[in-house]
Design an enzyme around this catalytic site. Sequence first.
Site, PDB file in Angstrom:
ATOM      1  N   ASP A 197     -60.799  46.138   4.492  1.00  0.00           N
ATOM      2  CA  ASP A 197     -60.377  45.034   5.377  1.00  0.00           C
ATOM      3  C   ASP A 197     -58.913  45.206   5.813  1.00  0.00           C
ATOM      4  OD1 ASP A 197     -59.623  42.542   6.393  1.00  0.00           O
ATOM      5  OD2 ASP A 197     -59.936  41.455   4.521  1.00  0.00           O
ATOM      6  N   HIS A 372     -57.158  36.841   3.512  1.00  0.00           N
ATOM      7  CA  HIS A 372     -57.120  38.306   3.542  1.00  0.00           C
ATOM      8  C   HIS A 372     -55.854  38.814   2.849  1.00  0.00           C
ATOM      9  CE1 HIS A 372     -60.358  38.414   6.583  1.00  0.00           C
ATOM     10  NE2 HIS A 372     -59.806  37.288   6.988  1.00  0.00           N
TER      11      HIS A 372
END
Length: 559
Positions: A197, A372
């Site tokens: 990611d 994130h």
Amino acid sequence: MSKKNNQDKLLIFALGGVGEIGKNMYVIQYNNDIVVVDSGLKFPEEDMLGIDIVIPDISYLTENRDKVRAIIITHGHEDHIGGLPYVLKNLNVPIYATKLTLGLIEGKLKEAGLLGETKRILINADTEIQLGTIRASFFKTNHSIPDSVGVCLDTPEGTVVHTGDFKFDHTPVNEQFADLQRIAEIGKRGVLALLSDSTNAERPGYTPSEAQVGDNLEDIFRKSSQRVVVATFASNVHRIQQIINAAIATRRKIAVVGRSMVNVVGIASDLGYLNIPEGMIIEPEEVNKLAADRVVILCTGSQGEPMSALTRMARSTHRKVDILPGDTVIIAATPIPGNERYVGRTVDELFRLGANVIYGHGSVSGVHVSGHGSQEELKLMLNLIKPKYFIPIHGEYRMLRQHGKLGEAIGIERENIFIIDNGDTVEFQNGNGRKGSKVQAGNVLIDGLGVGDVGNIVLRDRKLLSQDGILVVVVTLSKQDGAIMSGPDIISRGFVYVRESEGLLDEANRIVTSTLTRLMNDKVNEWASLKTNVKDALGRFLYEQTRRRPMILPIIMEV
């Protein structure tokens, strides 16, 4: 596992999710076995006029449908599950997902009428499944929704790890810690390729813990003497729990407003992912019956979406809830790139209504942290997995590039880092990776009930219509001698105001008549030529007079 042949190879590519935020879909293929990870959607860009949502082009998968063994879903956010109702209509394969993710998917499939015919298999972090020659196992990660996992795919060519969306939160709200030990064990066994990611690859340091948000929310709730309205992503279940906890601590009741928010709160509390005391939730109609300092309104609209609950409240068009002077409105989310203008507009309108608005980046407002990981967490993942090859995913091009640099910084060879676009394949044979050929990838646009029936040509026409309008020219010709029987009638929409432009339209009329007469005299009676000539002559004249290029639509009939 089956024996390897010299021709055997492993392919990895994205059908969505690289070079963009959203519509995540990654494909791992070993010979005749394909495993798909995630099936998301994204919201349209500004130039996609009238489009509702965008999903990946799955032509490659439908052409190879007999090889697709499974779609594995890492977590329940729209950019990972939103494409499923459309994809499963053309590709009915088993879905593997964790409990909450499966609950959210089932809600979508029920709406689409696909629940009965879709095979759904529940997994957890300890599940192992054999999908042809590929063996899948999982590991727990932290994200802004519970039950998110990373995926480990063991293939005869080597191990591929897909992190899913992740951060390392050492004080998670639901006490589900990322399984650092298992991640390290996977790394120790040896990993051929890591897909990781990249959303926050440009952000230095660490992403703060979700637990910080809870303290800040409680503080704001205490200081607010009137109602508190909180807008966040419906799928951010951790944030919703923090809002519930802050409401309990400040003795406020909660009204849930907005269809997707009501859905998610219902599903998450039924499955035990939200802890809501009895009598805590009230109906929106009851809000005005309670003292203003005893109410919290939890709603959608953190992205300024035109039809969302918060946007309608800001415009005073919501049926059940009005914003009153002195109310506190908290926008507990960061704008997705491209939505900043809509959010700004909503904030302005809320201020005009006299509300106290708390918004902005996490560190400024304290009411939002990202789900994130930032640079240090991305480096930690790279160091734990220690892959031979690295493919940054889930992010716009600059984020992938930046993540690639982090890979270099921890010692991965530059030539072993692949920055890819949707459709670019990376192929592995005998432990060596290289860029392969391209597969078909792109956007499928969904407009109303139409899936993929609006393409670039239709969008170009919509853009033209939205800029300079349209002129329709209707003429009736005689079948015998081609003489003009009636017309030309000129209808203008979005080009000029007819009453004030009679001279211009009269002249346009004359040009059409003289063009048609000239063509008839030259014995040109092919419809295509007549239409093209009328368009060209009229287009030139209008551009000279107005510096605009409306769409010109000649309609010629014969009687």
